[in-house]
Motif scaffolding. Sequence first.
Motif, PDB file in Angstrom:
ATOM      1  N   GLU B 129       0.827  -1.206   0.000  1.00 18.41           N
ATOM      2  CA  GLU B 129       0.000   0.000   0.000  1.00 18.41           C
ATOM      3  C   GLU B 129       0.861   1.256   0.000  1.00 18.41           C
ATOM      4  OE1 GLU B 129      -4.101  -1.515   2.189  1.00 18.41           O
ATOM      5  OE2 GLU B 129      -2.465  -0.758   3.441  1.00 18.41           O
ATOM      6  N   ARG B 130       2.005   1.172   0.657  1.00 16.83           N
ATOM      7  CA  ARG B 130       2.877   2.338   0.740  1.00 16.83           C
ATOM      8  C   ARG B 130       3.481   2.725  -0.602  1.00 16.83           C
ATOM      9  NH1 ARG B 130       6.218   2.068   6.404  1.00 16.83           N
ATOM     10  NH2 ARG B 130       4.856   3.540   7.453  1.00 16.83           N
ATOM     11  N   THR B 131       3.544   1.773  -1.515  1.00 15.56           N
ATOM     12  CA  THR B 131       4.092   2.144  -2.823  1.00 15.56           C
ATOM     13  C   THR B 131       3.171   3.150  -3.507  1.00 15.56           C
ATOM     14  OG1 THR B 131       2.977   0.370  -4.022  1.00 15.56           O
ATOM     15  CG2 THR B 131       5.140  -0.137  -3.110  1.00 15.56           C
ATOM     16  N   ASP B 141      -7.619  -1.649  -5.991  1.00 18.99           N
ATOM     17  CA  ASP B 141      -7.358  -3.065  -6.252  1.00 18.99           C
ATOM     18  C   ASP B 141      -5.933  -3.295  -6.752  1.00 18.99           C
ATOM     19  OD1 ASP B 141      -9.952  -3.445  -5.578  1.00 18.99           O
ATOM     20  OD2 ASP B 141     -10.675  -3.647  -7.643  1.00 18.99           O
ATOM     21  N   VAL B 142      -5.232  -2.181  -7.030  1.00 21.02           N
ATOM     22  CA  VAL B 142      -3.863  -2.321  -7.513  1.00 21.02           C
ATOM     23  C   VAL B 142      -2.913  -2.096  -6.346  1.00 21.02           C
ATOM     24  CG1 VAL B 142      -2.111  -1.426  -9.078  1.00 21.02           C
ATOM     25  CG2 VAL B 142      -4.478  -1.614  -9.842  1.00 21.02           C
ATOM     26  N   LYS B 147      -2.725  -5.986 -10.014  1.00 29.64           N
ATOM     27  CA  LYS B 147      -4.165  -5.975  -9.822  1.00 29.64           C
ATOM     28  C   LYS B 147      -4.553  -7.274  -9.114  1.00 29.64           C
ATOM     29  CE  LYS B 147      -8.488  -4.778 -12.002  1.00 29.64           C
ATOM     30  NZ  LYS B 147      -8.819  -3.880 -10.883  1.00 29.64           N
ATOM     31  N   LEU B 148      -5.205  -7.124  -7.965  1.00 28.56           N
ATOM     32  CA  LEU B 148      -5.557  -8.282  -7.144  1.00 28.56           C
ATOM     33  C   LEU B 148      -7.038  -8.235  -6.809  1.00 28.56           C
ATOM     34  CD1 LEU B 148      -2.595  -7.869  -4.643  1.00 28.56           C
ATOM     35  CD2 LEU B 148      -2.742  -9.613  -6.414  1.00 28.56           C
ATOM     36  N   ALA B 149      -7.642  -9.423  -6.654  1.00 29.24           N
ATOM     37  CA  ALA B 149      -9.048  -9.480  -6.241  1.00 29.24           C
ATOM     38  C   ALA B 149      -9.155  -8.940  -4.809  1.00 29.24           C
ATOM     39  CB  ALA B 149      -9.536 -10.920  -6.297  1.00 29.24           C
ATOM     40  N   ILE B 153      -6.818  -9.647  -1.343  1.00 29.50           N
ATOM     41  CA  ILE B 153      -6.113  -8.663  -0.505  1.00 29.50           C
ATOM     42  C   ILE B 153      -6.530  -8.846   0.958  1.00 29.50           C
ATOM     43  CG2 ILE B 153      -5.742  -6.204  -0.034  1.00 29.50           C
ATOM     44  CD1 ILE B 153      -6.225  -5.686  -3.040  1.00 29.50           C
ATOM     45  N   ASP B 154      -7.835  -9.051   1.193  1.00 29.16           N
ATOM     46  CA  ASP B 154      -8.321  -9.255   2.564  1.00 29.16           C
ATOM     47  C   ASP B 154      -7.700 -10.506   3.195  1.00 29.16           C
ATOM     48  OD1 ASP B 154      -9.836  -7.012   2.422  1.00 29.16           O
ATOM     49  OD2 ASP B 154     -11.713  -8.054   1.951  1.00 29.16           O
ATOM     50  N   ALA B 155      -7.651 -11.578   2.398  1.00 28.69           N
ATOM     51  CA  ALA B 155      -7.091 -12.832   2.923  1.00 28.69           C
ATOM     52  C   ALA B 155      -5.609 -12.672   3.245  1.00 28.69           C
ATOM     53  CB  ALA B 155      -7.300 -13.962   1.918  1.00 28.69           C
TER      54      ALA B 155
END
Lengths: 88, 218
Positions: B129-131, B141-142, B147-149, B153-155
């Motif tokens: 996230e820091r990037t 989502d990126v 790009k991730l579902a 990301i939650d998991a």
Amino acid sequence: MKTLESIENTVRSVLRDVLGISRERADAFGPDTGLFGELPELDSMAVAGLLTELEDRLGIMIDDDEIDADMLGTFGALVDFAERKARK
Amino acid sequence: MTALFSRQTSRGEVLSCGLKNGPQILVLQPLFDEANRCRRTIALMMRALASRGIGTTLPDLPGLGESLAPLAETRWEDWQTAVSDWVNDIRPVALAAFRGGALLDSVPGIVAHWRFAPETGARIVRDLERTRLTSSAADKDVLGGHKLAPAFIDALRTADLPSHSLMRTVRLESDATDADLHVPGSPLWRRAEPGEDAALAEALAEDLSQWINQCAAS
């Protein structure tokens, strides 16, 4: 409590590790040496790594809203920032 | 020096090193771009292990590295299933996990767990996230350019390091976190320009091979 010198050394070694630059190059960094926007190695991924390594090695927490182009602008500004955080 | 070779598994080709009939170790790479940055050093470690009679296999998780699976459609369970499948194919005596790879080292049938610089999912997501702070990408989502579902990301964010009864953790000297061994070296996974650290690879191979032998003897 860490001294200013040891904080500066920690910032220097984190930059060396994250940017993959030589000891000679990192040792030559002075207060006015430009970092973000000046060093091509310091891309957005490297900034993220730099912040996390500083947190881990100095035992500090950095909030996202504390991060801006100024505190990353020069080596001196980054050391000042790290020192303020470490003394809190 | 022993070369790395391609080996067929039920989940496609993977890189292997060393004899197939000696003890085998399945190597779990760091996640995302950290894997590219560590790859050369991990390959050196695999060769150093081969010279000690230990075979290694280094698969790419679905959506990462050479895998053709689309990362945006990958679920966290797909990674867990993939690791289980490789374990069934290779029958390793131990898993050697780097960084976030350790989040996936809980597999039935594996007793010995060796880890280098393991990292929690929350901290990996935080890094990614820091990037965004210094890049123009604003799409939530990126993460770190991937790009991730959202469910993925939650998991990942809630993935914790599993604990095991037979486990050895190695960290860098610069890392103050508890470990069984601290070794000299720099965090290669942070480096914009991937490097290699032969001394670190050798130290890791030595520790891992000794530990495997101890586990086998006890």
